[in-house]
Design an enzyme around this catalytic site. Structure first.
Site, short mmCIF file in Angstrom:
data_model
loop_
_atom_site.label_atom_id
_atom_site.label_comp_id
_atom_site.label_asym_id
_atom_site.label_seq_id
_atom_site.Cartn_x
_atom_site.Cartn_y
_atom_site.Cartn_z
N GLY A 46 81.14 55.46 -71.07
CA GLY A 46 79.98 55.63 -70.21
C GLY A 46 79.22 54.32 -70.15
O GLY A 46 79.26 53.52 -71.10
N GLN A 51 72.11 48.93 -68.51
CA GLN A 51 72.93 48.16 -69.46
C GLN A 51 73.53 46.92 -68.81
O GLN A 51 74.00 46.03 -69.53
CB GLN A 51 74.05 49.04 -70.04
CG GLN A 51 73.53 50.14 -70.97
CD GLN A 51 74.67 50.95 -71.54
OE1 GLN A 51 75.17 51.87 -70.90
NE2 GLN A 51 75.11 50.61 -72.73
N CYS A 94 77.55 52.86 -78.65
CA CYS A 94 76.89 52.39 -77.43
C CYS A 94 77.35 50.97 -77.17
O CYS A 94 77.36 50.15 -78.08
CB CYS A 94 75.37 52.43 -77.62
SG CYS A 94 74.47 51.87 -76.17
N LEU A 95 77.73 50.70 -75.93
CA LEU A 95 78.22 49.36 -75.60
C LEU A 95 77.14 48.30 -75.78
O LEU A 95 77.44 47.12 -75.93
CB LEU A 95 78.77 49.32 -74.16
CG LEU A 95 80.02 50.17 -73.91
CD1 LEU A 95 80.44 50.08 -72.45
CD2 LEU A 95 81.16 49.77 -74.82
N HIS A 136 73.52 60.87 -73.50
CA HIS A 136 73.38 59.48 -73.94
C HIS A 136 73.10 58.56 -72.73
O HIS A 136 72.19 57.73 -72.77
CB HIS A 136 74.67 59.06 -74.65
CG HIS A 136 74.71 57.64 -75.11
ND1 HIS A 136 74.79 57.29 -76.45
CD2 HIS A 136 74.71 56.47 -74.42
CE1 HIS A 136 74.81 55.97 -76.54
NE2 HIS A 136 74.77 55.44 -75.33
N GLU A 137 73.86 58.77 -71.65
CA GLU A 137 73.67 57.91 -70.47
C GLU A 137 72.34 58.22 -69.78
O GLU A 137 71.65 57.30 -69.32
CB GLU A 137 74.84 58.08 -69.50
CG GLU A 137 76.21 57.71 -70.06
CD GLU A 137 76.26 56.37 -70.78
OE1 GLU A 137 75.52 55.46 -70.40
OE2 GLU A 137 77.03 56.26 -71.75
N HIS A 140 69.54 56.34 -71.35
CA HIS A 140 69.41 54.93 -70.96
C HIS A 140 68.51 54.78 -69.73
O HIS A 140 67.82 53.76 -69.59
CB HIS A 140 70.79 54.33 -70.63
CG HIS A 140 71.55 53.84 -71.83
ND1 HIS A 140 71.06 52.88 -72.68
CD2 HIS A 140 72.77 54.18 -72.31
CE1 HIS A 140 71.96 52.64 -73.63
NE2 HIS A 140 73.01 53.42 -73.44
#
Ligand code: ZN
Length: 164
Positions: A46, A51, A94-95, A136-137, A140
């Site tokens: 994701g 991000q 998380c990226l 989670h997304e 953000h």
């Protein structure tokens, strides 16, 4: 298509509340394609627009592609419609916080509505890992990261691990 740079926490752009997308322009279409490419290359499941430094309410997700069950989604102006009372704990990476995995408790099932790239409105239920990924997304888009879900002691420990 091109890869976009993924911002790393604590970049201040990861703490902003993102704005709704008013129209699906060619720039938005290009952003979605770039975000999918960037997510797969990372590799991740994701990626949210903030991000990559774009403070708009959009994320891409493909919860099962690493298991051969690819289902890429581009979610514009997504919102949760229903959340279960039942909760589940998942280890989330998380990226933007590479190398850190945090155990987070969230509703186990959610129903989300969003606009697709074609302008259509979609509603879908998610459970298991996909439910955690969706939440989670969505976080953000409101400037929230995994650290923000942890108790102070766990957060301190993981932030120290991240900084090391
Ligand atoms: Zn993330």
């Amino acid at each position: 298509m091109s890869l976009r740079e993924v911002l790393l926490w604590p970049d201040p752009r990861l703490k902003e509340i993102c704005a709704p997308i008013e129209a699906i322009s060619p720039e938005i279409e290009a952003l979605a394609a770039d975000m999918l490419e960037t997510m797969y290359a990372a590799p991740g499941r994701g990626l949210a627009a903030p991000q990559v430094g774009v403070l708009l309410r959009m994320f891409v997700m493909d919860a099962g592609w690493k298991e051969g069950k690819s289902d890429p989604l581009v979610c514009i102006n997504p919102m949760l419609q229903e959340v279960s009372e039942e909760r589940a704990v998942m280890a989330e990476g998380c990226l933007s916080i590479p190398g850190i995995s945090a155990e987070i408790s969230r509703p186990a099932q959610v129903q989300m509505v969003w606009t697709g790239l074609n302008g259509g409105r979609y509603t879908q239920g998610f459970n298991g890992f996909a439910a955690a990924c969706v939440q989670h997304e969505l976080d953000h888009l409101d400037g929230v990261v995994t650290f923000d879900h942890l108790d102070a002691a766990t957060r301190e420990k993981l932030e120290a691990e991240y900084a090391a």
